[in-house]
Design a protein around this motif. Structure first.
Motif, PDB file in Angstrom:
ATOM      1  N   TYR A  11       3.427  14.002  -4.217  1.00  0.00           N
ATOM      2  CA  TYR A  11       2.745  12.870  -4.863  1.00  0.00           C
ATOM      3  C   TYR A  11       3.220  11.544  -4.277  1.00  0.00           C
ATOM      4  N   TYR A  39       0.819  -1.207   0.000  1.00  0.00           N
ATOM      5  CA  TYR A  39       0.000   0.000   0.000  1.00  0.00           C
ATOM      6  C   TYR A  39       0.857   1.263   0.000  1.00  0.00           C
ATOM      7  N   ARG A  79      -6.866  -6.150  -0.779  1.00  0.00           N
ATOM      8  CA  ARG A  79      -7.311  -5.670  -2.091  1.00  0.00           C
ATOM      9  C   ARG A  79      -8.762  -6.032  -2.328  1.00  0.00           C
ATOM     10  N   ARG A 122       0.315  -2.291  -9.708  1.00  0.00           N
ATOM     11  CA  ARG A 122      -0.782  -1.864  -8.848  1.00  0.00           C
ATOM     12  C   ARG A 122      -0.719  -2.576  -7.501  1.00  0.00           C
ATOM     13  N   TYR A 123      -1.464  -2.040  -6.560  1.00  0.00           N
ATOM     14  CA  TYR A 123      -1.473  -2.594  -5.207  1.00  0.00           C
ATOM     15  C   TYR A 123      -1.686  -4.109  -5.210  1.00  0.00           C
ATOM     16  N   GLU A 150       2.054  -2.613   8.086  1.00  0.00           N
ATOM     17  CA  GLU A 150       1.094  -2.734   6.966  1.00  0.00           C
ATOM     18  C   GLU A 150       1.265  -4.093   6.279  1.00  0.00           C
ATOM     19  N   ASP A 203       3.526   1.711  -1.334  1.00  0.00           N
ATOM     20  CA  ASP A 203       4.167   1.911  -2.643  1.00  0.00           C
ATOM     21  C   ASP A 203       3.254   2.641  -3.622  1.00  0.00           C
ATOM     22  N   THR A 204       1.947   2.615  -3.364  1.00  0.00           N
ATOM     23  CA  THR A 204       1.006   3.189  -4.328  1.00  0.00           C
ATOM     24  C   THR A 204       0.922   4.700  -4.167  1.00  0.00           C
ATOM     25  N   ASP A 205       0.445   5.364  -5.212  1.00  0.00           N
ATOM     26  CA  ASP A 205       0.148   6.787  -5.120  1.00  0.00           C
ATOM     27  C   ASP A 205      -1.313   6.990  -5.494  1.00  0.00           C
ATOM     28  N   GLN A 206      -1.765   8.243  -5.502  1.00  0.00           N
ATOM     29  CA  GLN A 206      -3.199   8.462  -5.674  1.00  0.00           C
ATOM     30  C   GLN A 206      -3.681   8.165  -7.083  1.00  0.00           C
ATOM     31  N   MET A 207      -2.751   7.938  -8.014  1.00  0.00           N
ATOM     32  CA  MET A 207      -3.132   7.477  -9.345  1.00  0.00           C
ATOM     33  C   MET A 207      -3.532   5.992  -9.280  1.00  0.00           C
ATOM     34  N   GLY A 208      -3.193   5.347  -8.157  1.00  0.00           N
ATOM     35  CA  GLY A 208      -3.468   3.926  -8.020  1.00  0.00           C
ATOM     36  C   GLY A 208      -2.337   3.053  -8.540  1.00  0.00           C
ATOM     37  N   PHE A 209      -1.219   3.680  -8.879  1.00  0.00           N
ATOM     38  CA  PHE A 209      -0.054   2.962  -9.409  1.00  0.00           C
ATOM     39  C   PHE A 209       1.060   2.944  -8.351  1.00  0.00           C
ATOM     40  N   ASP A 229      -0.126  -6.434  -6.501  1.00  0.00           N
ATOM     41  CA  ASP A 229       0.426  -7.208  -7.620  1.00  0.00           C
ATOM     42  C   ASP A 229       1.647  -7.992  -7.144  1.00  0.00           C
ATOM     43  N   THR A 276       1.405  10.216  -1.229  1.00  0.00           N
ATOM     44  CA  THR A 276       0.018   9.764  -1.274  1.00  0.00           C
ATOM     45  C   THR A 276      -0.053   8.256  -1.506  1.00  0.00           C
ATOM     46  N   ASP A 277      -1.189   7.673  -1.175  1.00  0.00           N
ATOM     47  CA  ASP A 277      -1.449   6.276  -1.502  1.00  0.00           C
ATOM     48  C   ASP A 277      -2.737   6.197  -2.315  1.00  0.00           C
ATOM     49  N   GLN A 278      -3.139   5.000  -2.680  1.00  0.00           N
ATOM     50  CA  GLN A 278      -4.264   4.909  -3.610  1.00  0.00           C
ATOM     51  C   GLN A 278      -5.605   5.297  -2.977  1.00  0.00           C
ATOM     52  N   TYR A 316       4.396   4.147  -7.138  1.00  0.00           N
ATOM     53  CA  TYR A 316       5.118   5.403  -7.378  1.00  0.00           C
ATOM     54  C   TYR A 316       6.451   5.113  -8.059  1.00  0.00           C
ATOM     55  N   TYR A 317       6.834   5.953  -8.995  1.00  0.00           N
ATOM     56  CA  TYR A 317       7.943   5.614  -9.892  1.00  0.00           C
ATOM     57  C   TYR A 317       9.294   5.459  -9.207  1.00  0.00           C
TER      58      TYR A 317
END
Lengths: 145, 145, 145, 145
Positions: free
Chosen positions: D10, B10, C44, B67-68, C29, B12-18, B70, D13-15, B20-21
């Motif tokens: 960014y 979780y 998820r 994605r989360y 987490e 690792d994700t950002d608000q784009m749902g991906f 994965d 943030t999380d998803q 983060y790079y």
């Protein structure tokens, strides 16, 4: 180029005593967000309008380590702007010495709410056209910096 | 190539749902550490012997988002080995579909305890010579993946 | 209690040579996600059904540092389950020595898609009722550990 | 209390669209570093003199989410100062609304170069004695903020 200042925090360091290499990509994000804000359009507003700029590619070359509590400047500019993508360029400097610690680039596409490629809204395109420009040379292996 | 599995978390994700790079560079670190361990020498041991491998350059090309939750595989190999530096190559795959999500490289020098360039110890050199090999093509802009 | 293993990565360390303190919350987490998965329901899936578990409170007490490349175990259990909230408890152990490095807790509410408090779906409630239990003592200041 | 401003990035943030919960501990670190700097002694200088302040305990209570690009203020003060330890208290506010998003505390010991408990140097002790004070109430479960 647009310039934004920040500090290396304890959580950025690793046991080598350097800022961990992945954090530079985070600093690049800060640089492009602040460059866009300074140009009059926040990235939050861009996303609110339904456009996001996911990263297609990121590169960073590390010349000298950043260390805990160093004051850094992130310099950001646009390297090239295509119909469907944009490349930003970055330099990370240590403020006290004005040494260049790292240079990098990121390439982004424009994506709509359905995760499909999109044209950028006119206001964003104009902003990117008028943003500080960097020559779109590659981030080369030679140590020129 | 050496293969190591992990999950997108979780954080690792950002608000784009991906994912983060910047986290991909962290995954690359995990990939090369586990490749070295599998070859018989942990990076911790290398540092204990007085040699570290700071990063000179890092690149990542992102094809599809992670994605989360994965399950990912990190594939790691050596791209090229010079007297004073080594380049690793990486592929990030989604395990369920075996899709390549990203490819990347990192280049490192060998550094001694006094932060000076150094020759790698024989055992490390042999390990890197015998590690899984990747062709040292550049991480190109074309979308071949 | 449920047990999940991981390693301290280079990016987790700071210049003290320890894992940075914020990463423990990330490990928590991972612990609760894997405990739920082991019980038959991934986080998820829970989110896909429209329920999320935002954190109301987090605590961690640090007894001994985790260091680079240490193999850790995260032990996770449910401390208490209310109508609208749940508390998880955690222990972080170094695997080689079975030393407890840290203990902690997180408290969560159940939230629906509109960011409003919600009752957990029956399947989630049953899972949490049957999950490994920890006594709901506070994470005390005394150095018992 | 000492106040320091920053923005949610960014990568924070999380998803769920919120700042991930572990980042608050990072913000606490920034708060105490900047409070010490404002009082005349940087944490870097403290470490250079051979004293570090590893974390014994951290707590955070989350009232409202911080979101991407929010401007935050971190308020930091000393809760209590013992012979061998110090507790800092924190409040995270959203600047636009002056809403309190989270409160927290961290407890630290003083450690010398040999990883042994130590008395703080006089200058550090004086600084902490004169720092902004917070009542040492516990971070309670009630939602008072």
């Amino acid at each position: 180029m647009h310039r934004f200042e920040l500090r290396v925090r304890y959580g950025d360091t690793d046991q080598m005593g350097f800022a961990y290499y992945a954090h530079y990509l985070r600093w690049f994000e800060i640089g492009r967000a602040e460059m866009m804000r300074a140009a009059g359009l926040s990235y939050r507003d861009i996303e609110t309008e339904g456009i996001s700029l996911p990263v297609l590619e990121a590169r960073c070359r590390y010349f000298k380590p950043a260390r805990y509590d160093d004051r850094l400047a992130i310099e950001t500019g646009v390297r090239s702007l295509g119909r469907a993508s944009v490349r930003f360029g970055y330099r990370i400097l240590r403020l006290d010495s004005e040494e260049v610690l790292a240079v990098g680039m990121t390439e982004h596409c424009f994506m709509d709410r359905n995760d499909r490629p999109a044209r950028p809204p006119r206001r964003l395109r104009e902003l990117l056209e008028q943003a500080p420009r960097l020559p779109d040379e590659d981030v080369r292996r030679s140590r020129e910096a």
